[in-house]
Design an enzyme around this catalytic site. Structure first.
Site, PDB file in Angstrom:
ATOM      1  N   GLY A   1      37.880  46.288  47.297  1.00 24.67           N
ATOM      2  CA  GLY A   1      37.353  45.234  48.173  1.00 24.67           C
ATOM      3  C   GLY A   1      38.201  45.035  49.415  1.00 24.67           C
ATOM      4  O   GLY A   1      38.397  43.907  49.862  1.00 24.67           O
ATOM      5  N   SER A   2      38.664  46.162  49.995  1.00 24.17           N
ATOM      6  CA  SER A   2      39.553  46.022  51.168  1.00 24.17           C
ATOM      7  C   SER A   2      38.813  46.262  52.480  1.00 24.17           C
ATOM      8  O   SER A   2      39.429  46.380  53.531  1.00 24.17           O
ATOM      9  CB  SER A   2      40.776  46.936  51.042  1.00 24.17           C
ATOM     10  OG  SER A   2      40.423  48.221  50.619  1.00 24.17           O
TER      11      SER A   2
ATOM     12  N   TYR B   1      32.813  32.364  37.185  1.00 21.02           N
ATOM     13  CA  TYR B   1      33.770  32.996  38.112  1.00 21.02           C
ATOM     14  C   TYR B   1      35.190  32.560  37.744  1.00 21.02           C
ATOM     15  O   TYR B   1      36.091  33.394  37.596  1.00 21.02           O
ATOM     16  CB  TYR B   1      33.431  32.578  39.551  1.00 21.02           C
ATOM     17  CG  TYR B   1      34.500  32.906  40.576  1.00 21.02           C
ATOM     18  CD1 TYR B   1      34.619  34.193  41.089  1.00 21.02           C
ATOM     19  CD2 TYR B   1      35.382  31.917  41.026  1.00 21.02           C
ATOM     20  CE1 TYR B   1      35.599  34.497  42.024  1.00 21.02           C
ATOM     21  CE2 TYR B   1      36.356  32.214  41.957  1.00 21.02           C
ATOM     22  CZ  TYR B   1      36.459  33.499  42.459  1.00 21.02           C
ATOM     23  OH  TYR B   1      37.445  33.796  43.382  1.00 21.02           O
TER      24      TYR B   1
ATOM     25  N   SER C   1      42.583  33.463  41.295  1.00 18.87           N
ATOM     26  CA  SER C   1      42.107  32.339  42.105  1.00 18.87           C
ATOM     27  C   SER C   1      42.789  31.052  41.658  1.00 18.87           C
ATOM     28  O   SER C   1      43.139  30.901  40.477  1.00 18.87           O
ATOM     29  CB  SER C   1      40.599  32.170  41.934  1.00 18.87           C
ATOM     30  OG  SER C   1      40.178  30.955  42.530  1.00 18.87           O
TER      31      SER C   1
HETATM   32  P1  NAP Z   1      35.350  38.839  50.715  1.00 23.45           P
HETATM   33  O1  NAP Z   1      35.787  38.621  52.117  1.00 23.45           O
HETATM   34  O2  NAP Z   1      34.066  38.280  50.226  1.00 23.45           O
HETATM   35  O3  NAP Z   1      35.377  40.427  50.456  1.00 23.45           O
HETATM   36  C1  NAP Z   1      35.058  40.890  49.192  1.00 23.45           C
HETATM   37  C2  NAP Z   1      35.340  42.370  49.088  1.00 23.45           C
HETATM   38  O4  NAP Z   1      34.978  42.766  47.757  1.00 23.45           O
HETATM   39  C3  NAP Z   1      34.517  43.181  50.049  1.00 23.45           C
HETATM   40  O5  NAP Z   1      35.264  44.246  50.594  1.00 23.45           O
HETATM   41  C4  NAP Z   1      33.380  43.698  49.192  1.00 23.45           C
HETATM   42  O6  NAP Z   1      32.920  44.975  49.579  1.00 23.45           O
HETATM   43  C5  NAP Z   1      34.022  43.800  47.819  1.00 23.45           C
HETATM   44  N1  NAP Z   1      33.025  43.633  46.766  1.00 23.45           N
HETATM   45  C6  NAP Z   1      32.127  42.618  46.623  1.00 23.45           C
HETATM   46  N2  NAP Z   1      31.305  42.875  45.583  1.00 23.45           N
HETATM   47  C7  NAP Z   1      31.692  44.059  45.065  1.00 23.45           C
HETATM   48  C8  NAP Z   1      31.210  44.873  44.018  1.00 23.45           C
HETATM   49  N3  NAP Z   1      30.165  44.520  43.283  1.00 23.45           N
HETATM   50  N4  NAP Z   1      31.822  46.047  43.789  1.00 23.45           N
HETATM   51  C9  NAP Z   1      32.867  46.430  44.546  1.00 23.45           C
HETATM   52  N5  NAP Z   1      33.374  45.719  45.554  1.00 23.45           N
HETATM   53  C10 NAP Z   1      32.784  44.543  45.817  1.00 23.45           C
HETATM   54  O7  NAP Z   1      36.446  38.364  49.661  1.00 23.45           O
HETATM   55  P2  NAP Z   1      37.767  37.487  49.862  1.00 23.45           P
HETATM   56  O8  NAP Z   1      37.381  36.097  50.164  1.00 23.45           O
HETATM   57  O9  NAP Z   1      38.713  38.213  50.743  1.00 23.45           O
HETATM   58  O10 NAP Z   1      38.341  37.484  48.367  1.00 23.45           O
HETATM   59  C11 NAP Z   1      39.209  38.509  47.899  1.00 23.45           C
HETATM   60  C12 NAP Z   1      39.683  38.153  46.515  1.00 23.45           C
HETATM   61  O11 NAP Z   1      40.342  36.882  46.551  1.00 23.45           O
HETATM   62  C13 NAP Z   1      38.562  38.014  45.489  1.00 23.45           C
HETATM   63  O12 NAP Z   1      39.004  38.474  44.239  1.00 23.45           O
HETATM   64  C14 NAP Z   1      38.332  36.514  45.409  1.00 23.45           C
HETATM   65  O13 NAP Z   1      37.786  36.138  44.172  1.00 23.45           O
HETATM   66  C15 NAP Z   1      39.749  36.011  45.607  1.00 23.45           C
HETATM   67  N6  NAP Z   1      39.798  34.638  46.106  1.00 23.45           N
HETATM   68  C16 NAP Z   1      39.337  34.353  47.362  1.00 23.45           C
HETATM   69  C17 NAP Z   1      39.413  33.052  47.809  1.00 23.45           C
HETATM   70  C18 NAP Z   1      38.953  32.666  49.184  1.00 23.45           C
HETATM   71  O14 NAP Z   1      39.056  31.474  49.525  1.00 23.45           O
HETATM   72  N7  NAP Z   1      38.461  33.574  50.010  1.00 23.45           N
HETATM   73  C19 NAP Z   1      39.933  32.052  46.981  1.00 23.45           C
HETATM   74  C20 NAP Z   1      40.381  32.385  45.713  1.00 23.45           C
HETATM   75  C21 NAP Z   1      40.306  33.696  45.291  1.00 23.45           C
HETATM   76  P3  NAP Z   1      31.932  45.150  50.871  1.00 23.45           P
HETATM   77  O15 NAP Z   1      32.763  44.781  52.040  1.00 23.45           O
HETATM   78  O16 NAP Z   1      31.556  46.594  50.838  1.00 23.45           O
HETATM   79  O17 NAP Z   1      30.789  44.221  50.642  1.00 23.45           O
END
Ligand code: NAP
Length: 263
Positions: free
Chosen positions: A24-25, A167, A154
């Site tokens: 997911g990078s 989740y 998270s």
């Molecule tokens: P994001 O911007 O939504 O990006 C998600 C990434 O995961 C994207 O590169 C996406 O690929 C990939 N992904 C989504 N569904 C997938 C699937 N079915 N198979 C493979 N890859 C998949 O996420 P983020 O907000 O940076 O979050 C990153 C991590 O931090 C996650 O584990 C999330 O739960 C955790 N987190 C985030 C927050 C927050 O506030 N943002 C808070 C707590 C925890 P594509 O680009 O190809 O779609």
């Protein structure tokens, strides 16, 4: 006591010769972690669900720092995806010795309305795929006597959101796995840790945080009074993925501006 005053932290953060997979990078926190690891010299497999403009852009940025980096794709809700991603990596280089399990799926649904399909998909991507990739990458880490596994959890492990019950549970399950496996692999020079982000300004939150009233309600709950940028996770990830963090294992490093703390 005889002191070794040659702390040489620069060398301990040096990742040249290391190979990382960051799931997911293509976007968000994973993208920032991939860039951070690349800046310190790791060859990075940048991953997205499929080929896309964000994946191309992330790879281009990573390659500027670490030219031998490459991209891989796969939907981790497909149980065969971890093996398929490993096959793509093996066409470029040996399997990674730094594994960052960052991809996740998140549905905002009230717990009484969560469907079996939604529950299954979140558990598959956020837990099962992490386990499978750890199992695939472990043998080479063991053989090398060096490995880093970092799951992205998270703050919901501590403060579960009422509309994201499964989740939150998937992240707690993943963190439990981290503590369990950390004990079992520590003697091979492999660390296993979890990084738990609070509220980060990424694509998944863009719509919600674009509402000023909602954004204010959120920041009012955060002791630091602001949400994080993706790069705020990169330094913590670098510590846990480098020799600087070699004695940290089974830890849960919360990067949340204090959000998890009781009021
Ligand atoms: P994001 O911007 O939504 O990006 C998600 C990434 O995961 C994207 O590169 C996406 O690929 C990939 N992904 C989504 N569904 C997938 C699937 N079915 N198979 C493979 N890859 C998949 O996420 P983020 O907000 O940076 O979050 C990153 C991590 O931090 C996650 O584990 C999330 O739960 C955790 N987190 C985030 C927050 C927050 O506030 N943002 C808070 C707590 C925890 P594509 O680009 O190809 O779609």
């Amino acid at each position: 006591m005889k002191y070794d005053d040659d702390i040489n932290l620069g060398k301990k953060f040096d990742l040249r010769g290391r190979r990382a997979l960051v799931t997911g990078s293509a976007r968000g926190i994973g993208r920032a972690i991939a860039l951070g690891l690349a800046e310190y010299g790791a060859q990075v497999a940048v991953h997205g669900v499929s080929q896309s403009a964000p994946l191309e852009s992330a790879l281009a940025a990573v390659k500027k720092l670490s030219p031998s980096s490459f991209s891989v794709t796969g939907d981790l809700s497909d149980a065969e995806s971890p093996e398929k991603i490993a096959e793509q990596i093996k066409r470029q280089c040996p399997l990674p010795d730094i594994l960052v399990l960052n991809a996740s799926v998140q549905y905002r649904t009230k717990w009484l309305e969560i469907s079996p399909a939604e529950a299954l998909k979140q558990m598959q991507v956020n837990f099962n795929a992490s386990l499978a990739l750890m199992q695939i990458c472990f043998p080479l880490m063991k053989e090398q006597r060096w490995g880093r596994i970092l799951t992205i959890g998270s703050v919901q492990e501590f403060r579960p959101h009422p509309d994201m019950a499964v989740y939150a549970a998937s992240k707690s399950a993943q963190e439990n796995l981290v503590r369990n496996v950390a004990r079992q692999v520590a003697a091979y020079g492999i660390t296993v840790n979890n990084l738990a982000p609070g509220v980060f300004a990424t694509d998944r939150n863009e719509e919600a945080l674009s509402n000023p009233e909602y954004a204010k309600r959120v920041t009012d709950c955060i002791p630091a009074r602001t949400y994080a940028e993706p790069s705020d996770a990169a330094g913590a990830a670098l510590l846990l993925c480098s020799d600087a963090g070699r004695y940290i294992t089974g830890a849960n490093l919360v990067v949340d501006g204090g959000l998890r703390l009781p009021g």
